[in-house]
Design a protein around this motif. Structure first.
Motif, PDB file in Angstrom:
ATOM      1  N   PHE A 118       0.839  -1.175  -0.100  1.00  0.00           N
ATOM      2  CA  PHE A 118       0.017  -0.011   0.121  1.00  0.00           C
ATOM      3  C   PHE A 118       0.893   1.220  -0.155  1.00  0.00           C
ATOM      4  N   MET A 119       1.305   1.529   1.310  1.00  0.00           N
ATOM      5  CA  MET A 119       2.042   3.017   1.284  1.00  0.00           C
ATOM      6  C   MET A 119       2.869   3.045   2.588  1.00  0.00           C
ATOM      7  N   TYR A 164      -3.274   7.161  -8.503  1.00  0.00           N
ATOM      8  CA  TYR A 164      -2.378   6.790  -7.078  1.00  0.00           C
ATOM      9  C   TYR A 164      -1.889   5.551  -7.767  1.00  0.00           C
ATOM     10  N   ARG A 191       2.367   3.574  -8.161  1.00  0.00           N
ATOM     11  CA  ARG A 191       3.781   3.257  -7.638  1.00  0.00           C
ATOM     12  C   ARG A 191       4.361   4.660  -7.646  1.00  0.00           C
ATOM     13  N   MET A 206       3.361   5.816  -2.156  1.00  0.00           N
ATOM     14  CA  MET A 206       2.601   4.700  -2.786  1.00  0.00           C
ATOM     15  C   MET A 206       3.759   3.396  -3.120  1.00  0.00           C
ATOM     16  N   TYR A 257      -3.267   1.943  -6.316  1.00  0.00           N
ATOM     17  CA  TYR A 257      -4.273   2.106  -5.488  1.00  0.00           C
ATOM     18  C   TYR A 257      -5.334   3.067  -5.972  1.00  0.00           C
TER      19      TYR A 257
END
Length: 183
Positions: free
Chosen positions: A70-71, A109, A111, A132, A136
């Motif tokens: 995710f992040m 959103y 990478r 990120m 997502y």
């Protein structure tokens, strides 16, 4: 001649816009993440994080929330300092600056995208941001995009992962040793 003098005076009085951030990461991860800031997409957010970086407020701030796939989140300049902060409260603070009105865009959103963290209110972003690990789409148009990583994705990938659904980092977190504004 007066017009030229006026134009030069206005340029001298205007703060220089940042073009990026250089984040030196320390801890288990070690290296530099370089971010291209998107002034044309989110000018107020970029101005705020660049000012905080220039003042040294991001130096020593932990990556307090890191969720695999995710992040990685950081930027709590009040509670998130590795030395002198309150790591139990990391992620709940901001800065002494005002919260910002959302500057949503159509940038997806994916990478390496850098977004502003906020509470449930779209207009509550302040100092915290996230980077990120992957795409997502559910975040698209919901959080302000402020930049993108141009170098150092390997460093991002090495940041110590958190535990549980909220990704809280247990023990010594990786942190932003220094954050400088690049022109």
């Amino acid at each position: 001649m007066r017009k030229l003098a006026f134009a030069l005076a206005m340029l001298a009085a205007s703060p220089a816009l940042a073009t990026g951030l250089k984040i030196e990461v320390a801890g288990e991860a070690s290296g530099v993440i370089t971010i291209d800031l998107l002034e044309d997409v989110a000018p107020k957010h970029v101005e705020q994080i660049a000012a905080l970086a220039a003042e040294g407020q991001y130096d020593g701030v932990a990556f307090h929330r890191v969720i695999e796939g995710f992040m990685a989140q950081t930027g709590d300049v009040v509670n998130g300092k590795v030395e002198g902060g309150n790591m139990a409260m990391a992620g709940t603070g901001g800065s002494d600056r005002a919260d910002l009105k959302a500057e949503f865009s159509d940038i997806p959103y994916e990478r390496g995208i850098v977004g502003m963290a906020r509470s449930q209110s779209p207009d509550s972003a302040n100092s915290q941001f996230f980077i990120m690990f992957t795409e997502y789409p559910s975040l698209n148009g919901q959080y302000t995009v402020v930049g993108r990583v141009t170098d150092g994705l390997d460093v991002l990938d090495a940041i110590k992962l958190g535990k549980g659904r909220n990704g809280a980092v247990i023990g010594a977190p990786d942190y932003m040793k220094s954050v400088t504004v690049t022109e």
